[in-house]
Motif scaffolding. Structure first.
Motif, PDB file in Angstrom:
ATOM      1  N   HIS A 126      19.722 -21.705  47.151  1.00  0.00           N
ATOM      2  CA  HIS A 126      19.887 -21.885  45.709  1.00  0.00           C
ATOM      3  C   HIS A 126      21.309 -21.511  45.312  1.00  0.00           C
ATOM      4  N   THR A 127      22.230 -22.412  45.600  1.00  0.00           N
ATOM      5  CA  THR A 127      23.625 -22.194  45.253  1.00  0.00           C
ATOM      6  C   THR A 127      24.046 -23.163  44.160  1.00  0.00           C
ATOM      7  N   ALA A 128      25.105 -22.838  43.472  1.00  0.00           N
ATOM      8  CA  ALA A 128      25.640 -23.716  42.430  1.00  0.00           C
ATOM      9  C   ALA A 128      26.570 -24.734  43.074  1.00  0.00           C
ATOM     10  N   THR A 129      26.251 -26.006  42.936  1.00  0.00           N
ATOM     11  CA  THR A 129      27.057 -27.070  43.518  1.00  0.00           C
ATOM     12  C   THR A 129      28.099 -27.553  42.510  1.00  0.00           C
ATOM     13  N   PRO A 130      29.116 -28.280  42.969  1.00  0.00           N
ATOM     14  CA  PRO A 130      30.082 -28.851  42.020  1.00  0.00           C
ATOM     15  C   PRO A 130      29.429 -29.737  40.961  1.00  0.00           C
ATOM     16  N   LEU A 131      28.328 -30.403  41.326  1.00  0.00           N
ATOM     17  CA  LEU A 131      27.655 -31.262  40.357  1.00  0.00           C
ATOM     18  C   LEU A 131      27.018 -30.452  39.238  1.00  0.00           C
ATOM     19  N   PRO A 151      38.964 -25.741  50.453  1.00  0.00           N
ATOM     20  CA  PRO A 151      39.310 -24.405  49.965  1.00  0.00           C
ATOM     21  C   PRO A 151      39.117 -24.235  48.453  1.00  0.00           C
ATOM     22  N   VAL A 152      38.729 -25.286  47.756  1.00  0.00           N
ATOM     23  CA  VAL A 152      38.597 -25.242  46.295  1.00  0.00           C
ATOM     24  C   VAL A 152      37.146 -24.953  45.922  1.00  0.00           C
ATOM     25  N   ARG A 153      36.953 -24.043  44.990  1.00  0.00           N
ATOM     26  CA  ARG A 153      35.605 -23.766  44.503  1.00  0.00           C
ATOM     27  C   ARG A 153      35.026 -24.989  43.791  1.00  0.00           C
ATOM     28  N   GLY A 154      33.700 -25.096  43.816  1.00  0.00           N
ATOM     29  CA  GLY A 154      33.050 -26.216  43.160  1.00  0.00           C
ATOM     30  C   GLY A 154      33.299 -26.259  41.673  1.00  0.00           C
ATOM     31  N   SER A 155      33.374 -25.089  41.037  1.00  0.00           N
ATOM     32  CA  SER A 155      33.634 -25.042  39.600  1.00  0.00           C
ATOM     33  C   SER A 155      35.026 -25.584  39.273  1.00  0.00           C
ATOM     34  N   THR A 156      36.011 -25.246  40.095  1.00  0.00           N
ATOM     35  CA  THR A 156      37.373 -25.738  39.867  1.00  0.00           C
ATOM     36  C   THR A 156      37.454 -27.240  40.105  1.00  0.00           C
ATOM     37  N   LEU A 157      36.765 -27.724  41.140  1.00  0.00           N
ATOM     38  CA  LEU A 157      36.752 -29.160  41.417  1.00  0.00           C
ATOM     39  C   LEU A 157      36.133 -29.934  40.254  1.00  0.00           C
ATOM     40  N   ALA A 158      35.014 -29.446  39.738  1.00  0.00           N
ATOM     41  CA  ALA A 158      34.353 -30.134  38.621  1.00  0.00           C
ATOM     42  C   ALA A 158      35.231 -30.132  37.377  1.00  0.00           C
ATOM     43  N   LEU A 159      35.878 -28.995  37.097  1.00  0.00           N
ATOM     44  CA  LEU A 159      36.736 -28.924  35.914  1.00  0.00           C
ATOM     45  C   LEU A 159      37.937 -29.841  36.062  1.00  0.00           C
ATOM     46  N   ALA A 160      38.473 -29.974  37.273  1.00  0.00           N
ATOM     47  CA  ALA A 160      39.600 -30.880  37.496  1.00  0.00           C
ATOM     48  C   ALA A 160      39.205 -32.320  37.193  1.00  0.00           C
ATOM     49  N   LEU A 161      38.018 -32.730  37.628  1.00  0.00           N
ATOM     50  CA  LEU A 161      37.557 -34.092  37.359  1.00  0.00           C
ATOM     51  C   LEU A 161      37.372 -34.328  35.863  1.00  0.00           C
ATOM     52  N   VAL A 162      36.788 -33.364  35.169  1.00  0.00           N
ATOM     53  CA  VAL A 162      36.552 -33.514  33.728  1.00  0.00           C
ATOM     54  C   VAL A 162      37.871 -33.573  32.972  1.00  0.00           C
ATOM     55  N   THR A 163      38.806 -32.707  33.304  1.00  0.00           N
ATOM     56  CA  THR A 163      40.069 -32.667  32.556  1.00  0.00           C
ATOM     57  C   THR A 163      40.943 -33.881  32.848  1.00  0.00           C
ATOM     58  N   LEU A 164      40.828 -34.442  34.048  1.00  0.00           N
ATOM     59  CA  LEU A 164      41.568 -35.680  34.318  1.00  0.00           C
ATOM     60  C   LEU A 164      41.083 -36.813  33.421  1.00  0.00           C
ATOM     61  N   ARG A 184      43.866 -30.396  40.431  1.00  0.00           N
ATOM     62  CA  ARG A 184      44.038 -31.707  39.786  1.00  0.00           C
ATOM     63  C   ARG A 184      44.917 -32.616  40.631  1.00  0.00           C
ATOM     64  N   GLU A 185      45.956 -32.049  41.233  1.00  0.00           N
ATOM     65  CA  GLU A 185      46.841 -32.853  42.074  1.00  0.00           C
ATOM     66  C   GLU A 185      46.107 -33.348  43.319  1.00  0.00           C
ATOM     67  N   LEU A 186      45.321 -32.468  43.953  1.00  0.00           N
ATOM     68  CA  LEU A 186      44.560 -32.872  45.134  1.00  0.00           C
ATOM     69  C   LEU A 186      43.523 -33.936  44.790  1.00  0.00           C
ATOM     70  N   VAL A 187      42.837 -33.741  43.663  1.00  0.00           N
ATOM     71  CA  VAL A 187      41.814 -34.702  43.250  1.00  0.00           C
ATOM     72  C   VAL A 187      42.439 -36.056  42.942  1.00  0.00           C
ATOM     73  N   SER A 188      43.587 -36.054  42.298  1.00  0.00           N
ATOM     74  CA  SER A 188      44.256 -37.319  41.977  1.00  0.00           C
ATOM     75  C   SER A 188      44.624 -38.082  43.239  1.00  0.00           C
ATOM     76  N   ARG A 189      45.051 -37.362  44.259  1.00  0.00           N
ATOM     77  CA  ARG A 189      45.377 -38.032  45.518  1.00  0.00           C
ATOM     78  C   ARG A 189      44.118 -38.610  46.160  1.00  0.00           C
ATOM     79  N   CYS A 190      43.024 -37.843  46.122  1.00  0.00           N
ATOM     80  CA  CYS A 190      41.773 -38.328  46.718  1.00  0.00           C
ATOM     81  C   CYS A 190      41.248 -39.561  45.997  1.00  0.00           C
ATOM     82  N   LEU A 191      41.451 -39.614  44.680  1.00  0.00           N
ATOM     83  CA  LEU A 191      40.912 -40.716  43.884  1.00  0.00           C
ATOM     84  C   LEU A 191      41.879 -41.890  43.767  1.00  0.00           C
TER      85      LEU A 191
END
Length: 329
Positions: free
Chosen positions: A145-150, A199-212, A243-250
């Protein structure tokens, strides 16, 4: 920033606090090392290949996105705790997927183990999956029961849309919110197969996607982002790097709505004259929880440096590559 319903805002704050607490308790950075021996170490590329294979199995079975996100989370937690050989990777991956399905899906939607093994072509037997299941559970302390990025993506998305002050340039209406969340979910699932984001926490990854997305849709997205940062207690420098890493991935990914999406024709309406209300520079910490104080101007300066908006630099180059726009059809 004022919520449309105070009770709704409090519920979202409680959900965010609980998810952050679970993440802090169970999340452990998994940094795959370059294998010293191809037969004894799992490489980052092999991990990504296993995640993409799980995504294909997930698409074939038409299960919930929560199942795939939890399966990847279990897989990464397990690989960070043990040293496994590549020949066992598919057996480990399908076991994590089976555990996630039994956790997230309704009983009638959980695939039978024999059918799952046969359809996925994982190369192992049902009895081997059951033995691996016990190993995974033992290594993780029987706590899945862990918190996922989703989970964080849902919370941040609901928080943005529950705010009266947010005006998304007339682009998204109430009928479009679920579609917008579906596109964000597709982007998140795409990011899960990139080991650069491990190395990025799920919370940070989710916030990066939302703010982009906010950057493209909300005129005052920086103020909204600063408020989300305070609520989630995420350091601004971590968000900027993510945000920079996510932008490259997307940059090579194009999200699209499912083929059976129903489109509703609506006349275009001009955006409302008022924009997002400005946030105070300082907010008094809560008595229940100390909230990291952050200077909004400092965060703005960090964003400006990221976009090279402080003026021309010597040599005409920016300190980091420019962000790539995320296109949605």
């Amino acid at each position: 920033m004022k919520f449309a319903e105070p009770l709704e805002g409090r519920k979202l704050s409680v959900l965010l606090e609980n998810a952050a607490s679970r993440e802090a308790k169970l999340w452990k950075v998994y940094v795959p090392k370059k294998p010293s021996n191809q037969d004894t170490d799992i490489s980052p590329a092999q991990r990504d290949e296993a995640v993409r294979w799980l995504a294909d199995v997930h698409h074939q079975l038409k299960l919930y996105p929560e199942t795939l996100c939890l399966a990847v989370s279990i897989l990464d937690r397990f690989l960070s705790a043990i040293k496994a050989r590549p020949k066992y990777l598919r057996c480990i991956a399908i076991t994590c997927f089976f555990l996630a399905a039994k956790t997230s899906e309704e009983d009638e939607r959980v695939p039978a183990l024999r059918e799952l093994v046969s359809s996925s072509k994982c190369g192992c037997t049902p009895s081997e999956v059951l033995r691996m299941e016990r190993i995974v559970l033992d290594k993780l302390g029987w706590d899945l029961h862990t918190a996922t990025p989703l989970d964080f993506l849902h919370i941040f998305h609901a928080t943005v849309f529950s705010c009266k002050a947010v005006r998304l340039s007339g682009v998204l209406s109430a009928l479009d919110r679920s579609q917008h969340l579906a596109l964000l979910t597709q982007e998140l699932l795409h990011c899960l197969s990139h080991n650069a984001l491990l190395p990025v926490r799920g919370s940070t990854l989710a916030l990066a996607l939302v703010t982009l997305q906010l950057e493209k849709l909300c005129p005052d997205w920086l103020a909204v982002t600063a408020d989300l940062l305070r609520k989630a207690q995420i350091v601004s420098s971590e968000l900027i790097g993510c945000r920079e890493l996510v932008s490259r991935c997307l940059s090579t990914h194009t999200a699209s709505l499912p083929p059976n999406t129903v489109y509703i024709c609506q006349p275009l309406r001009p955006p409302p004259p008022e924009s997002c209300a400005s946030l105070p520079l300082r907010r008094k910490p809560s008595t229940k929880r100390k909230v990291e104080q952050m200077d909004v101007d400092e965060y703005f300066d960090g964003i400006k440096r990221l976009y090279n908006e402080d003026g021309p630099q010597e040599g005409g180059s920016s300190p980091c590559p420019a962000l790539q726009p995320v296109t949605m059809s």
